[in-house]
Design an enzyme around this catalytic site. Sequence first.
Site, PDB file in Angstrom:
ATOM      1  N   GLY A  49       0.850  -1.186   0.000  1.00 34.47           N
ATOM      2  CA  GLY A  49       0.000   0.000   0.000  1.00 34.47           C
ATOM      3  C   GLY A  49       0.880   1.228   0.000  1.00 34.47           C
ATOM      4  CD  GLN A  54       3.568   5.605   2.773  1.00 35.98           C
ATOM      5  OE1 GLN A  54       2.582   5.068   2.286  1.00 35.98           O
ATOM      6  NE2 GLN A  54       4.562   4.914   3.306  1.00 35.98           N
ATOM      7  CB  CYS A 103       5.446   1.917   7.364  1.00 37.96           C
ATOM      8  SG  CYS A 103       4.926   3.445   6.573  1.00 37.96           S
ATOM      9  CG  LEU A 104       6.825   1.189   1.315  1.00 39.96           C
ATOM     10  CD1 LEU A 104       6.312   1.573  -0.059  1.00 39.96           C
ATOM     11  CD2 LEU A 104       7.858   0.071   1.217  1.00 39.96           C
ATOM     12  CG  HIS A 145      -0.374   1.024   7.308  1.00 48.07           C
ATOM     13  ND1 HIS A 145       0.602   0.459   8.110  1.00 48.07           N
ATOM     14  CD2 HIS A 145       0.273   1.891   6.490  1.00 48.07           C
ATOM     15  CE1 HIS A 145       1.779   0.992   7.801  1.00 48.07           C
ATOM     16  NE2 HIS A 145       1.616   1.860   6.810  1.00 48.07           N
ATOM     17  CD  GLU A 146      -0.958   2.388   2.849  1.00 53.28           C
ATOM     18  OE1 GLU A 146      -0.488   3.547   2.813  1.00 53.28           O
ATOM     19  OE2 GLU A 146      -0.255   1.379   3.045  1.00 53.28           O
ATOM     20  CG  HIS A 149       0.623   6.628   5.725  1.00 51.07           C
ATOM     21  ND1 HIS A 149       1.749   7.034   6.393  1.00 51.07           N
ATOM     22  CD2 HIS A 149       0.832   5.321   5.402  1.00 51.07           C
ATOM     23  CE1 HIS A 149       2.601   6.013   6.483  1.00 51.07           C
ATOM     24  NE2 HIS A 149       2.066   4.960   5.892  1.00 51.07           N
TER      25      HIS A 149
HETATM   26 NI    NI Z   1       2.906   3.039   5.686  1.00 51.34          NI
END
Ligand code: NI
Length: 178
Positions: A49, A54, A103-104, A145-146, A149
């Site tokens: 995701g 991000q 998470c990226l 999660h997304e 963000h």
């Molecule tokens: Ni993330």
Amino acid sequence: MSLLKIARLGHPVIREGTVAITPQELSSEEVQRLIDDMVETMRDADGVGIAAPQVHVAKKIIAVEVDADNPRYPAQEPVPLTIIINPRIIHKISETEVSWEGCLSVPDLRGRVPRATMIEVEGLNRHGTEIHFEAQGFLARVIQHEVDHLNGHVFIDRVEDFSTLTHLREYQKFWENR
Ligand code: NI
């Protein structure tokens, strides 16, 4: 399409929140290209995701896709590419499950996070059509999660027991299959 630079924890864009996309913006070449680039960036990084902050864009766009052979999240149910513009979680069941997230924007860490096991989501697809669906299990987790963000939150904010935090290599060695 091009790969975008991923914003990491500490960059203000990760914490500042986002604004909604207007219909005019959504139909613009710029936003359509941004969506394509977010997808390419997510795939390149083996993410499941990605949210616009991000990639340094403070707007309400998320993408989710789970490949059966994703090396960072093996053995998850595959999810086809799903783009959600201005996503809203309109209902969460009270039942939660605690499981691993990464998470990226928080590279090389995993931690255990409680999430609702079923959610109801509304938003637009990339063509501006209203979408409304239920998600459960891992997909519900990734969407929560997304959407976090978009509100300036990262998974670490949701970790209840910080002693579960692990680097990725140690996760794979000691925890992945438990
Ligand atoms: Ni993330």
